[in-house]
Design a protein around this motif. Structure first.
Motif, short mmCIF file in Angstrom:
data_model
loop_
_atom_site.label_atom_id
_atom_site.label_comp_id
_atom_site.label_asym_id
_atom_site.label_seq_id
_atom_site.Cartn_x
_atom_site.Cartn_y
_atom_site.Cartn_z
N LEU A 116 97.11 52.58 28.63
CA LEU A 116 96.33 53.82 28.57
C LEU A 116 96.77 54.69 27.40
N SER A 117 95.81 55.37 26.80
CA SER A 117 96.16 56.40 25.81
C SER A 117 96.61 57.63 26.59
N VAL A 118 97.27 58.55 25.90
CA VAL A 118 97.75 59.75 26.58
C VAL A 118 96.57 60.52 27.18
N LYS A 119 95.49 60.53 26.42
CA LYS A 119 94.29 61.25 26.90
C LYS A 119 93.78 60.61 28.20
N GLU A 120 93.74 59.30 28.22
CA GLU A 120 93.28 58.59 29.42
C GLU A 120 94.24 58.84 30.59
N ARG A 147 96.12 61.29 31.15
CA ARG A 147 96.04 62.65 31.69
C ARG A 147 94.84 62.87 32.60
N GLN A 148 93.92 61.92 32.62
CA GLN A 148 92.76 62.06 33.51
C GLN A 148 93.12 61.78 34.97
N TYR A 149 94.28 61.19 35.18
CA TYR A 149 94.68 60.84 36.55
C TYR A 149 95.56 61.92 37.15
N LYS A 150 95.34 62.18 38.41
CA LYS A 150 96.22 63.09 39.12
C LYS A 150 97.31 62.23 39.77
N LEU A 151 98.57 62.51 39.42
CA LEU A 151 99.66 61.67 39.91
C LEU A 151 100.12 62.11 41.29
N ILE A 152 100.29 61.14 42.17
CA ILE A 152 100.83 61.45 43.50
C ILE A 152 102.01 60.53 43.79
N ASP A 153 103.15 61.14 44.04
CA ASP A 153 104.38 60.41 44.33
C ASP A 153 104.40 60.12 45.84
N VAL A 154 104.42 58.86 46.23
CA VAL A 154 104.38 58.56 47.66
C VAL A 154 105.77 58.14 48.19
N ARG A 155 106.82 58.44 47.41
CA ARG A 155 108.18 58.11 47.87
C ARG A 155 108.69 59.17 48.84
#
Lengths: 85, 513
Positions: free
Chosen positions: B417-421, B423-431
């Motif tokens: 992924l490019s940085v721009k791509e 950044r389109q995702y919302k990160l969720i840590d499931v640990r």
């Protein structure tokens, strides 16, 4: 009569397992109590890349669960899913 | 109306006397004998027909266009006998409500006539030679005087397992073969040869040069053409006494019920898990018996699923569809043509045994054969009470898209992924919080919903935003993403490799925050 004693089992490999082990079958003396424990042993021994989650196991030519207790003289077959056609 | 004419087609006039204002279009097609084919000068040609069957099949085609395209009137004349260049070989006229339908219907009639009618064409050239032209294969011994259906099966009917009754059963049977590739090539050939009365061929693929070593139903000149259409052509010329139906489409959750509706047995000759599970589900839910085979290098498996019986289905063993690339495909791993050939013949054998009511079906058993060592195993399958399809609390009750998600699509390799791509995702840590304390995410703040606390019934995520779950190594996040996708959340992904990959990506690409 499940025990922790050593037992002799006849193990059969198919598809990618056969290739990775270089064997169609082998006789193993093992202390493994369950089919799952036996797979952990052969996975380590032959470096199988597939985990038990993707494989099926047959004991004495019937599909069984990984918790199946092994008996002396059992034949155990590990089967990956196939899709080619 | 269909006419086979021995005399030149002349004075054509489409009877318009009972013209109705409902039919707004009339499309006419005239096929004319060419004076040159492939550089050779043609002086004459001869059409030979199996007249009775041609008439019947043409009438069927006409009935089909009337329902498929709302054609109101169809007329068709096909010449037989000796023709000269410039002469009219075939005339078709179609009336329909709208011009779109009239064009499509006319096109359908000529295309179907060419492949389905037992009419053969011989070309005579200026140099004195002549040739039966492909697509219109030589009738060889087949002509209405010399051949009849009984003779075709005369070396099969004497078998005690078949007899006249058995042959009638085969004739009545309607078998759908899904996949006209390696398994399909041999299964189809032998099913047609045995006299299965109606065979459906479902495949959307075209012939490629690297198919031919294992798909000898096709020839090098067929490259780029539809497998389903070619297979139908080949089978009709092999056995003109049976009907072949072409479904030139890929079997999908959307069309599976429609395509399978009129068949009483299905043969799975596909080459991917998605299709195999779709067919399995179709078999159980629509109660259509199914014969499945799969191959890998020099070995293969075959089993028979009779949904009215008590035997296990594919989901009894594998409740979820395995990842498509957990085992390599034929294209990746290579295969020898004889392997699908043999297993396709096993499938045809099993189909014939089932139709005839013979014992010894692989019902409740999977047969595994390694052709290198000839090691053969039959393994008993028992029904799984917890099966999501045929178990006591089944969750799959209809053929729906969500049951055939490609699980690979949700595993995201962020290094691509490019940085721009990214950044389109919302990160969720499931640990778990303790893990996060030990291995925190570098320089980014992420929402934390521990795996065990994730509420699948009412997940705190939207359907429109893209979510990227991650954990220590990518296992928990993958399980979660898979479950959410089953609930219809199509924008959830699992970060391949987990926290280490994420932190490396951040260090590499997002140094400045």
């Amino acid at each position: 009569m499940p025990t922790n004693k050593t037992k002799k089992v006849h193990v059969f490999y198919y598809a990618v397992l056969r290739e990775q082990s270089g064997l169609t079958h082998e006789r193993i003396t093992t202390k493994a109590k369950t089919a799952g424990e036996l797979y952990a042993y052969v996975q380590d021994r032959h470096g199988f890349t597939l985990g038990p989650d993707i494989l099926k196991i047959a004991v004495n030519d019937s599909f069984k669960s990984w918790k199946t207790i092994l008996e002396n003289g059992d034949s155990v077959t590990f089967i990956p899913p196939l899709a080619g056609g | 109306m269909f006419i086979l004419s021995k005399r030149p087609i002349k004075n054509l006039r489409f009877d318009n006397s009972n013209a109705d204002s409902e039919s707004g279009a009339l499309v006419e097609f005239k096929g004319i004998v060419r004076s040159k084919t492939q550089g050779k000068k043609v002086v004459a040609l001869k059409y030979e027909a199996f007249e009775k069957l041609a008439q019947k099949e043409a009438e069927k085609i006409i009935r089909e266009v009337k329902t498929k395209f709302d054609a109101t009137d169809v007329c068709c004349i096909h010449r037989i006998g000796r023709l000269s260049p410039g002469e009219l070989a075939v005339w078709i006229a179609v009336k329909a409500g709208r011009r779109k339908d009239a064009f499509a219907a006319c096109r359908y009639v000529i295309d179907e006539l060419k492949i389905r009618l037992p009419i053969w064409k011989k070309e005579y050239y200026a140099d004195g030679t002549s040739l039966w032209v492909s697509g219109h294969p030589s009738p060889l011994t087949l002509s209405k005087e010399k051949s009849n259906e009984k003779d075709f099966y005369s070396h099969q009917i004497p078998l005690p397992q078949i007899g006249k009754d058995g042959q009638r059963k085969l004739k009545k049977a309607r078998v759908l073969v899904v996949g006209a590739g390696g398994l399909g090539s041999s299964a189809l050939t032998y099913l047609a040869a045995a006299g299965i009365g109606t065979i459906g061929i479902c495949d959307d693929d075209v012939v490629a040069i690297d198919n031919l070593h294992r798909q000898p139903l096709y020839s090098i000149k067929d490259i780029g053409q539809s497998k389903a259409v070619l297979a139908a052509q080949r089978l009709r010329s092999l056995n003109p006494f049976i009907a072949i139906q072409v479904h030139q489409e890929r079997l999908t959750p959307a069309n599976a019920v429609r395509i399978s509706r009129t068949y009483d047995l299905m043969v799975d000759c596909t080459d991917n898990f998605k299709a195999k599970f779709l067919l399995n589900d179709l078999a159980v839910l629509r109660k259509i018996p199914l014969i499945q085979a799969s191959i890998y290098h020099l070995e293969g498996q075959i089993h028979f699923l009779n949904p009215t019986g008590k035997n296990a289905c594919l989901r009894c063993l594998w409740p979820q569809i395995p990842h498509e690339n957990c085992i390599e495909t034929c294209a990746q791993g290579g295969t020898l043509g004889v392997v699908p050939g043999i297993f396709g013949i096993f499938q045809a054998t099993e189909a014939i045994k089932f139709i005839l009511g013979l014992p010894g079906l692989l019902s409740g058993e999977v047969l595994i054969l390694d052709l290198m060592s000839y090691t053969l195993k039959k393994i008993t399958e028992t029904r799984n009470r917890a099966c999501p399809l045929c178990g006591e609390r089944a969750t799959i009750k209809q053929i729906a898209n969500k049951n055939y998600q490609d699980l690979n699509a949700m595993i995201l390799d962020i290094n691509a992924l490019s940085v721009k791509e990214f950044r389109q995702y919302k990160l969720i840590d499931v640990r778990e919080p303790k893990e996060i304390e030990r291995y925190p995410v570098k320089s980014l703040t992420c929402e934390n919903i521990p795996f065990g606390k994730f509420n699948l019934k009412t997940p705190a995520i939207g359907r429109d935003e893209k979510y990227l779950f991650f954990c220590a190594r990518g296992m928990r996040s993958q399980v979660l993403a898979a479950r959410l996708r089953k609930e219809g959340f199509e924008n959830v992904f699992s970060l391949k490799g987990g926290i280490d990959i994420l932190n490396a990506y951040i260090t590499e690409n997002l140094k400045d925050g």
